[in-house]
Structures are given as structure tokens and as C-alpha cells.
Write an enzyme that holds these catalytic residues in place. Structure first.
Site, PDB file in Angstrom:
ATOM      1  N   ARG A 269      65.580  53.653  -7.403  1.00  0.00           N
ATOM      2  CA  ARG A 269      65.242  54.015  -6.301  1.00  0.00           C
ATOM      3  C   ARG A 269      66.997  54.739  -6.542  1.00  0.00           C
ATOM      4  O   ARG A 269      67.692  54.142  -7.375  1.00  0.00           O
ATOM      5  CB  ARG A 269      65.339  53.549  -5.435  1.00  0.00           C
ATOM      6  CG  ARG A 269      64.993  54.028  -4.143  1.00  0.00           C
ATOM      7  CD  ARG A 269      64.874  52.518  -3.070  1.00  0.00           C
ATOM      8  NE  ARG A 269      66.352  51.788  -2.845  1.00  0.00           N
ATOM      9  CZ  ARG A 269      65.994  51.159  -1.883  1.00  0.00           C
ATOM     10  NH1 ARG A 269      65.642  51.555  -0.816  1.00  0.00           N
ATOM     11  NH2 ARG A 269      67.134  50.347  -2.003  1.00  0.00           N
TER      12      ARG A 269
ATOM     13  N   PHE B  37      59.597  47.672   4.815  1.00  0.00           N
ATOM     14  CA  PHE B  37      60.201  46.592   4.465  1.00  0.00           C
ATOM     15  C   PHE B  37      59.810  45.090   4.781  1.00  0.00           C
ATOM     16  O   PHE B  37      59.711  45.227   5.570  1.00  0.00           O
ATOM     17  CB  PHE B  37      61.482  47.274   4.824  1.00  0.00           C
ATOM     18  CG  PHE B  37      62.828  46.260   4.483  1.00  0.00           C
ATOM     19  CD1 PHE B  37      63.231  46.419   2.651  1.00  0.00           C
ATOM     20  CD2 PHE B  37      63.929  45.284   4.924  1.00  0.00           C
ATOM     21  CE1 PHE B  37      63.853  45.511   2.745  1.00  0.00           C
ATOM     22  CE2 PHE B  37      64.582  44.486   4.461  1.00  0.00           C
ATOM     23  CZ  PHE B  37      64.608  44.554   3.343  1.00  0.00           C
TER      24      PHE B  37
ATOM     25  N   TYR C  66      75.414  49.083   8.043  1.00  0.00           N
ATOM     26  CA  TYR C  66      75.834  48.789   6.396  1.00  0.00           C
ATOM     27  C   TYR C  66      75.418  50.219   4.965  1.00  0.00           C
ATOM     28  O   TYR C  66      75.405  50.030   3.762  1.00  0.00           O
ATOM     29  CB  TYR C  66      76.000  48.471   5.614  1.00  0.00           C
ATOM     30  CG  TYR C  66      74.122  47.350   5.330  1.00  0.00           C
ATOM     31  CD1 TYR C  66      73.487  47.153   4.501  1.00  0.00           C
ATOM     32  CD2 TYR C  66      73.952  45.841   5.900  1.00  0.00           C
ATOM     33  CE1 TYR C  66      72.407  46.525   4.516  1.00  0.00           C
ATOM     34  CE2 TYR C  66      72.765  45.184   6.248  1.00  0.00           C
ATOM     35  CZ  TYR C  66      72.151  45.746   5.132  1.00  0.00           C
ATOM     36  OH  TYR C  66      70.975  45.058   5.107  1.00  0.00           O
TER      37      TYR C  66
ATOM     38  N   ASP D 123      62.430  51.382  13.624  1.00  0.00           N
ATOM     39  CA  ASP D 123      63.290  51.504  12.613  1.00  0.00           C
ATOM     40  C   ASP D 123      64.329  52.125  11.518  1.00  0.00           C
ATOM     41  O   ASP D 123      63.346  52.903  11.043  1.00  0.00           O
ATOM     42  CB  ASP D 123      62.995  49.788  11.905  1.00  0.00           C
ATOM     43  CG  ASP D 123      63.713  49.442  10.559  1.00  0.00           C
ATOM     44  OD1 ASP D 123      64.748  50.607   9.994  1.00  0.00           O
ATOM     45  OD2 ASP D 123      63.907  48.514  10.438  1.00  0.00           O
TER      46      ASP D 123
HETATM   47  C1  LIG Z   1      67.819  47.533   4.746  1.00  0.00           C
HETATM   48  C2  LIG Z   1      66.111  46.512   5.534  1.00  0.00           C
HETATM   49  C3  LIG Z   1      66.701  45.853   6.528  1.00  0.00           C
HETATM   50  C4  LIG Z   1      67.768  44.959   6.840  1.00  0.00           C
HETATM   51  O1  LIG Z   1      68.051  43.638   7.330  1.00  0.00           O
HETATM   52  P1  LIG Z   1      69.037  42.372   7.309  1.00  0.00           P
HETATM   53  O2  LIG Z   1      68.735  41.870   8.349  1.00  0.00           O
HETATM   54  O3  LIG Z   1      70.404  43.756   7.857  1.00  0.00           O
HETATM   55  O4  LIG Z   1      68.987  42.043   6.270  1.00  0.00           O
HETATM   56  C5  LIG Z   1      65.666  45.609   7.346  1.00  0.00           C
HETATM   57  N1  LIG Z   1      64.460  46.628   7.004  1.00  0.00           N
HETATM   58  C6  LIG Z   1      64.588  47.856   6.762  1.00  0.00           C
HETATM   59  C7  LIG Z   1      63.592  48.845   7.408  1.00  0.00           C
HETATM   60  C8  LIG Z   1      65.482  48.258   5.633  1.00  0.00           C
HETATM   61  O5  LIG Z   1      65.433  48.956   5.091  1.00  0.00           O
END
Ligand SMILES: *Cc1c(COP(=O)(O)O)cnc(C)c1O
Length: 411
Positions: free
Chosen positions: A370, A124, A221, A196
């Protein structure tokens, strides 16, 4: 397979009762709980109480009287079971991106003299950006590991590796790493691993203590259903915590916050990851949301997640292949997270047409639709209906209509 076969699976589902813990609109088939989890019924009442009674009536006394001060630790300890961690090794605070920065900095500082951070190029984006900024601040280098080209991570690890920062489940293709095996390989080179868990926590089995993982972070969330912008969580293995120094030393992480000392001294234990005041309303929402997991084992949750995605894959193979749509997801259970992509021409229009029919998924560049499978509130019959609607969209060409091809900012 016909609809009645899916209905039979629902009748035999040991988790069928947990759907009632959520407010999922009847008109929707919600296959996007991996992006924003549905609303647990316990949340509005809790948030209302925090606002009207605790804030409105008790005001500042609520920090003590209503346990506001302890919420980051209390919610973290409640969440710990879901990720296979012991209580007091998890806290909540901040956005996931900020949490990743704090943990990655803390991890890299535990390996002075080592110069690389290993990251996947298909992570991500925020994960790669954070790794680059930590590397920038500490004068390190990012080393890319691409499992598609080099399946064995050991090939990119050496005595210069400080930290390996990996997404346990890939956000696009849903491929899941072997957490235990990779943690072991990273430790074999005396480096540290940061997992993560954004697409894992609350969806697949995670055993942080058992893997002997070092650090982990994830969203509140997605599968944890804490609401838009919910605080993230952080895990530090208890064997490391006394040596951990996170980079944003604020008063909430101080050993004696109300002594108001000039110099920073980190609090004992996981509390030292705190920085400043978090949104109490958001923490309370996540706290109430986690009760939806009461009495549910992660083994049962995982079994249902796989049964849902198995059904989806089988139906897409059966009904959509002739229409040019194919599955893009690991077929083997040990590599599959809780989401499956469908590759199709004009995937953007496909997703928009489905949303108009009440089937909610999302689009990921360049040609993926997805779909996430949330075992607490999704039924097998929902999966059946969703694929039925997909077939109707592709047969009718609705995905090609101009009104289904206007791009909004969030896809
Ligand atoms: C959803 C997601 C995030 C989101 O980061 P935010 O700071 O909460 O916006 C980060 N890393 C991964 C792998 C995600 O899937």
C-alpha cells in the site's frame, strides 16, 4: 515516461513550496503518510516551548495563561476548514477508537426505538469492533453492508436503522464513498450517519456541512501530521449538538467544570464531547502541524493528490505489469482516495525490500503493498523513482530473499 517528465510536473506544481514546511529525510521516498504523517518543521519548536516554558516555568498557570484549557476547541476550529465544517463544530480529544465509541453511542441514543447499526465488513477493524460494543451496550444489532455485493446502500436501510457508520475512504483499497449522496440516502430513512475520515482529512475534499453530515471523526496522525498517537477529532452537526449526550461524561465536558457540582450537566456546544485532561503536548503538536495547511485550498490539495496517484498508476501499468504486479485501486477519480495498492506475489517481501532502498510503504494482508500520496510534501519525481525502484526489486528477486521475509509486529 522518463524522469525528466516527472521533474517537469514538479516545476509546474502550485504546491511545490509546501514540502519545505516538513522535515522529510532526503534519503527517503515516504509513501506512508497515510499511516503516520511526516514531521512538520514547526512542531519541535512548539513542543519544546510547551515543555520547557509552559510546563517547566509557568506550570499550572498555563491552563489559563497559555490557553491549555481551550486547546481542544481551538485546534478543532482550526481543523474545521480542512473537513468543510464551521468553526466550533469540531473538537479534538482521545484516540480515534474512543472518539468513535463516544460518537456512535451519542448517535444511536438519538434514535431510540431503532435497532440496527450499519457497518461495512471490510471497515478498519476498530470501526467494526466499536460498532459491536455499542450494539452490545445498547442492545442493538450490527447489520453488515457490503458494497461489493450490494452497491446501493438503500437496500440495507429501513425504519429500523439507527446509525450508519462508514469509512469515507477505505483503509485498504482506497475506495472513496460519495459522502453527499450516502448522507442523503441515510437521511431519507431518518437514520443518522457517522463518517470516519481517518483516510480523508487532509487528503481529499470533505464537505461535512454541505453534505449535511451528522457526525464525523478521524485521526490526527495520518494526513494531518500531528505525530504518533496524536489526538483524534470529532465533528457534530450544529443542528444536533444540543441533543447530543456522549457516554463518558467527565468533568471537562461539564457546563461548569470548576463549580465541581455533584451532578453532570453537559457544556454548551461541541465542548460537551470532552471527557478529561488530554495530553497538552500532543494537542500542541497537532496545532502546530496544522499550520502546514496554511494558504492551501482543499481543491488544490485534491488536484495534486490525484495527479500523484494518476502518475503512479500509469507508471505501474507501464513498468510493472510485465513483472506480475498490478494496480488495486479505483481508476475513476470520484472513487479514489489518496492511496493506491499494488498487488504482487510476496507483497510482504516486496515492501521490506523497498524500505531497504528508502522507499517506504506498508503491507496489508494478504498480498497488497500500500502506498499513500501526501500532496503537501511528495514530489512527482519521488513517484517516478519509487516505481523505478519497484521494477528493480522485482527484476532482481530481492523480495524473495529470506532477510526480507522476517515478520515484524507492525507491518
Ligand atoms: C487509523 C485508523 C484508526 C485508528 O484508530 P486509533 O484509535 O487512532 O488507533 C481507526 N479507524 C480507521 C478507519 C483508521 O484508518
Amino acid at each position: 515516461m522518463d524522469r525528466s517528465a516527472a521533474e517537469a510536473l514538479d516545476r509546474d506544481d502550485p504546491l511545490a513550496h509546501t514540502r519545505d514546511r516538513f522535515d522529510v529525510p532526503d534519503v527517503l521516498i515516504y509513501l506512508d503518510g497515510n499511516s503516520l504523517g511526516a514531521l512538520p518543521k514547526a512542531v519541535p519548536q512548539r513542543v519544546n516551548d510547551v515543555i520547557t516554558q509552559q510546563w517547566g516555568h509557568d506550570l499550572v498557570t498555563s491552563w489559563n495563561k497559555q490557553g491549555w484549557w481551550d486547546l481542544p476547541d481551538a485546534v478543532g476550529s482550526k481543523l474545521a476548514r480542512i473537513i468543510g465544517a464551521q468553526p466550533k463544530s469540531v473538537v479534538i480529544s482521545d484516540a480515534t477508537s474512543v472518539q468513535l465509541y463516544k460518537l456512535l453511542m451519542a448517535a444511536a441514543r438519538l434514535r431510540p426505538g431503532r435497532s440496527t447499526i450499519v457497518v461495512e465488513p471490510t471497515s478498519f477493524p476498530t470501526n467494526a469492533y466499536i460498532a459491536a460494543s455499542v450494539a452490545d451496550v445498547l442492545g442493538l444489532t450490527v447489520r453488515w453492508w457490503s458494497p461489493a455485493d450490494e452497491p446501493d446502500i438503500s437496500a440495507v436501510l429501513d425504519e429500523d436503522t439507527a446509525v450508519v457508520s462508514l469509512c469515507h475512504v477505505d483503509y485498504r483499497l482506497g475506495r472513496m464513498h460519495d459522502g453527499r449522496a450516502i448522507t442523503q440516502q441515510v437521511h431519507d430513512t431518518e437514520a443518522l450517519v457517522l463518517w470516519d475520515l481517518c483516510h480523508s482529512a487532509g487528503a481529499v475534499e470533505v464537505q461535512l456541512d454541505d453534505w449535511d453530515a451528522d457526525f464525523a471523526a478521524g485521526c490526527g496522525y495520518k494526513y494531518l501530521n500531528g505525530g504518533p498517537g496524536a489526538p483524534s477529532f470529532a465533528y457534530v452537526n450544529p443542528r444536533l449538538i444540543d441533543d447530543v449526550r456522549q457516554p463518558i461524561s467527565g468533568w471537562h465536558g461539564h457546563a461548569a467544570p470548576f463549580a465541581l457540582e455533584r451532578d453532570y450537566r453537559p457544556a454548551e456546544g461541541i465542548r460537551r464531547l470532552q471527557t478529561g485532561s488530554n495530553s497538552v503536548i500532543a494537542m500542541a503538536a497537532l496545532d502546530a502541524a496544522l499550520d502546514a495547511f496554511d494558504g492551501v485550498t482543499m481543491t488544490a490539495l485534491r488536484a495534486k493528490s490525484l495527479a500523484l496517484s494518476d502518475l503512479f498508476i500509469a507508471l505501474v501499468d507501464e513498468r510493472l505489469a510485465a513483472l506480475g504486479a498490478t494496480i488495486e485501486a479505483p481508476r475513476s477519480h470520484d472513487q479514489r482516495g489518496s492511496q493506491v495498492c499494488v498487488r504482487t506475489e510476496n507483497a510482504y517481501g516486496f515492501v521490506q525490500a523497498l524500505i531497504k532502498r528508502g522507499v517506504v510503504g506498508d503491507f496489508r494482508e494478504p498480498d497488497l503493498a500500500r502506498f499513500g500520496f501526501t500532496p503537501l510534501y511528495l514530489r512527482f519525481v519521488d513517484v517516478w523513482t519509487a516505481v523505478h525502484q519497484m521494477a528493480e526489486v522485482l527484476e532482481s528477486g530481492e523480495h524473495e530473499l529470506p532477510e526480507n521475509n522476517v515478520r515484524a509486529p507492525v507491518t
